[in-house]
Design a protein around this motif. Structure first.
Motif, PDB file in Angstrom:
ATOM      1  N   VAL A 268      -8.763  -7.732 -16.601  1.00  0.00           N
ATOM      2  CA  VAL A 268      -8.760  -9.312 -16.070  1.00  0.00           C
ATOM      3  C   VAL A 268      -9.767  -9.866 -15.246  1.00  0.00           C
ATOM      4  O   VAL A 268      -9.652 -11.020 -14.984  1.00  0.00           O
ATOM      5  N   ASN A 269     -10.662  -9.249 -15.124  1.00  0.00           N
ATOM      6  CA  ASN A 269     -11.737  -9.543 -14.055  1.00  0.00           C
ATOM      7  C   ASN A 269     -13.136  -9.471 -14.618  1.00  0.00           C
ATOM      8  O   ASN A 269     -14.017  -9.472 -13.790  1.00  0.00           O
TER       9      ASN A 269
ATOM     10  N   LEU B  21      -8.372 -17.799 -10.995  1.00  0.00           N
ATOM     11  CA  LEU B  21      -9.632 -18.671 -11.154  1.00  0.00           C
ATOM     12  C   LEU B  21     -11.065 -18.132 -10.369  1.00  0.00           C
ATOM     13  O   LEU B  21     -12.108 -18.934 -10.677  1.00  0.00           O
ATOM     14  N   ARG B  22     -10.742 -17.004  -9.455  1.00  0.00           N
ATOM     15  CA  ARG B  22     -12.138 -16.433  -9.285  1.00  0.00           C
ATOM     16  C   ARG B  22     -12.079 -14.882  -9.531  1.00  0.00           C
ATOM     17  O   ARG B  22     -11.950 -13.933  -8.725  1.00  0.00           O
ATOM     18  N   PRO B  23     -12.260 -14.805 -11.033  1.00  0.00           N
ATOM     19  CA  PRO B  23     -12.229 -13.285 -11.428  1.00  0.00           C
ATOM     20  C   PRO B  23     -12.950 -12.014 -10.641  1.00  0.00           C
ATOM     21  O   PRO B  23     -12.856 -11.207 -10.684  1.00  0.00           O
ATOM     22  N   GLU B  24     -14.197 -12.833 -10.389  1.00  0.00           N
ATOM     23  CA  GLU B  24     -15.181 -12.029  -9.824  1.00  0.00           C
ATOM     24  C   GLU B  24     -14.712 -11.384  -8.372  1.00  0.00           C
ATOM     25  O   GLU B  24     -15.275 -10.610  -8.005  1.00  0.00           O
ATOM     26  N   ARG B  25     -13.744 -12.006  -7.831  1.00  0.00           N
ATOM     27  CA  ARG B  25     -13.310 -11.546  -6.612  1.00  0.00           C
ATOM     28  C   ARG B  25     -12.106 -10.747  -6.691  1.00  0.00           C
ATOM     29  O   ARG B  25     -11.496 -10.216  -5.680  1.00  0.00           O
ATOM     30  N   LEU B  26     -11.514 -10.618  -7.853  1.00  0.00           N
ATOM     31  CA  LEU B  26     -10.330 -10.024  -7.956  1.00  0.00           C
ATOM     32  C   LEU B  26     -10.000  -8.573  -7.585  1.00  0.00           C
ATOM     33  O   LEU B  26      -9.127  -8.003  -6.907  1.00  0.00           O
TER      34      LEU B  26
ATOM     35  N   ALA C 230       3.023 -27.250 -25.643  1.00  0.00           N
ATOM     36  CA  ALA C 230       3.853 -27.933 -24.709  1.00  0.00           C
ATOM     37  C   ALA C 230       4.397 -26.537 -23.809  1.00  0.00           C
ATOM     38  O   ALA C 230       5.239 -27.064 -22.694  1.00  0.00           O
ATOM     39  N   GLU C 231       4.628 -25.373 -24.363  1.00  0.00           N
ATOM     40  CA  GLU C 231       5.503 -24.413 -23.804  1.00  0.00           C
ATOM     41  C   GLU C 231       4.381 -23.383 -22.794  1.00  0.00           C
ATOM     42  O   GLU C 231       4.900 -22.564 -21.762  1.00  0.00           O
ATOM     43  N   LEU C 232       3.137 -23.440 -23.082  1.00  0.00           N
ATOM     44  CA  LEU C 232       2.353 -22.534 -22.061  1.00  0.00           C
ATOM     45  C   LEU C 232       2.199 -22.808 -20.690  1.00  0.00           C
ATOM     46  O   LEU C 232       1.885 -24.285 -20.557  1.00  0.00           O
ATOM     47  N   GLY C 233       2.312 -22.001 -19.928  1.00  0.00           N
ATOM     48  CA  GLY C 233       1.644 -22.233 -18.430  1.00  0.00           C
ATOM     49  C   GLY C 233       0.462 -21.908 -18.186  1.00  0.00           C
ATOM     50  O   GLY C 233      -0.305 -22.636 -17.352  1.00  0.00           O
ATOM     51  N   SER C 234       0.056 -20.874 -18.968  1.00  0.00           N
ATOM     52  CA  SER C 234      -1.582 -20.392 -18.610  1.00  0.00           C
ATOM     53  C   SER C 234      -1.605 -19.443 -19.776  1.00  0.00           C
ATOM     54  O   SER C 234      -0.700 -18.919 -20.185  1.00  0.00           O
ATOM     55  N   LEU C 235      -3.129 -19.444 -19.968  1.00  0.00           N
ATOM     56  CA  LEU C 235      -3.474 -18.778 -20.997  1.00  0.00           C
ATOM     57  C   LEU C 235      -4.775 -18.363 -20.886  1.00  0.00           C
ATOM     58  O   LEU C 235      -5.572 -18.941 -20.441  1.00  0.00           O
ATOM     59  N   ARG C 236      -5.053 -16.902 -21.240  1.00  0.00           N
ATOM     60  CA  ARG C 236      -6.482 -16.410 -21.320  1.00  0.00           C
ATOM     61  C   ARG C 236      -6.708 -15.810 -22.499  1.00  0.00           C
ATOM     62  O   ARG C 236      -5.841 -14.895 -23.006  1.00  0.00           O
ATOM     63  N   ILE C 237      -7.939 -15.786 -22.990  1.00  0.00           N
ATOM     64  CA  ILE C 237      -8.339 -14.903 -24.212  1.00  0.00           C
ATOM     65  C   ILE C 237      -9.037 -13.923 -23.932  1.00  0.00           C
ATOM     66  O   ILE C 237     -10.135 -14.117 -23.283  1.00  0.00           O
TER      67      ILE C 237
ATOM     68  N   ASP D  20      -2.726 -12.858 -11.230  1.00  0.00           N
ATOM     69  CA  ASP D  20      -3.697 -11.919 -11.082  1.00  0.00           C
ATOM     70  C   ASP D  20      -4.489 -12.104 -12.599  1.00  0.00           C
ATOM     71  O   ASP D  20      -5.693 -12.069 -12.585  1.00  0.00           O
ATOM     72  N   ALA D  21      -3.503 -12.174 -13.609  1.00  0.00           N
ATOM     73  CA  ALA D  21      -4.284 -12.034 -14.979  1.00  0.00           C
ATOM     74  C   ALA D  21      -4.982 -13.589 -15.268  1.00  0.00           C
ATOM     75  O   ALA D  21      -5.938 -13.559 -16.209  1.00  0.00           O
TER      76      ALA D  21
END
Length: 185
Positions: free
Chosen positions: A42-43, A155-160, A114-121, A151-152
């Motif tokens: 995820v990072n 907004l700052r994945p490089e610091r995760l 309308a249903e999604l709160g967050s999405l990452r591909i 976590d998934a």
């Protein structure tokens, strides 16, 4: 498989894990049973904008709006990970645990918009055969910690990697200060 499933947990790469696919990786475990394990890193944002690959989904993606490299397996395939608040199970989304699930990227995005709160591909995923992850854990390659909902979708994945270690209430918090190149110390 001995022990409980790691589904929903994070695997945090030990500083000594130098495999370029997983050095300083944070892997969200999506599935784990006697047949093996599957997760996504995820990072690891890529420089590839989602609009270049899946333009119809780009406006729904949580920033940064780029593809993430989910792992070294099936890099030519995409996996959508999304949060759907509440108990709804909309068409085109399959619940994994809690409010987190997989999106059918072949479905029309407007069905889920309308249903999604967050999405990452993610391009690709991380996979382990039966017993393989357990062996890596015995060797000390990974730390298993609780995942937090954001976590998934950091907004700052490089610091995760550092952030996840820092929030631990154990000696793992000290590892957050571990230099990428200890010879610079």
């Amino acid at each position: 498989m001995n022990g409980a499933s790691l589904q929903g947990k994070l695997l945090v790469a030990a500083p000594t894990l130098t495999d370029p696919n997983f050095a300083r990786a944070v892997v969200l475990m999506l599935d784990h049973d006697e047949n093996g394990a599957l997760g996504v890193v995820v990072n690891r944002p890529t420089p590839v904008d989602v609009t270049e690959v899946l333009p119809l989904w780009s406006e729904l993606v949580t920033g940064p709006q780029v593809l993430f490299q989910g792992g070294p397996v099936s890099l030519d395939s995409a996996l959508g990970l999304a949060v759907v608040p509440g108990s709804a199970e909309p068409l085109g989304w399959r619940r994994l645990y809690g409010g987190l699930g997989l999106v059918d990227l072949d479905a029309p995005p407007e069905v889920l918009a309308a249903e999604l709160g967050s999405l990452r591909i993610f391009a690709g995923y991380s996979g382990w055969g039966p017993g393989q992850l357990e062996q890596e854990l015995r060797e000390g390659a990974w730390y298993v910690v609780d995942a937090e909902p954001q976590d998934a979708f950091s907004l700052r994945p490089e610091r995760l990697w550092r952030d996840v270690l820092r929030r631990q209430r154990s000696e793992l918090a000290l590892l957050s200060t571990y230099l990428e190149d200890p010879t610079l110390n």
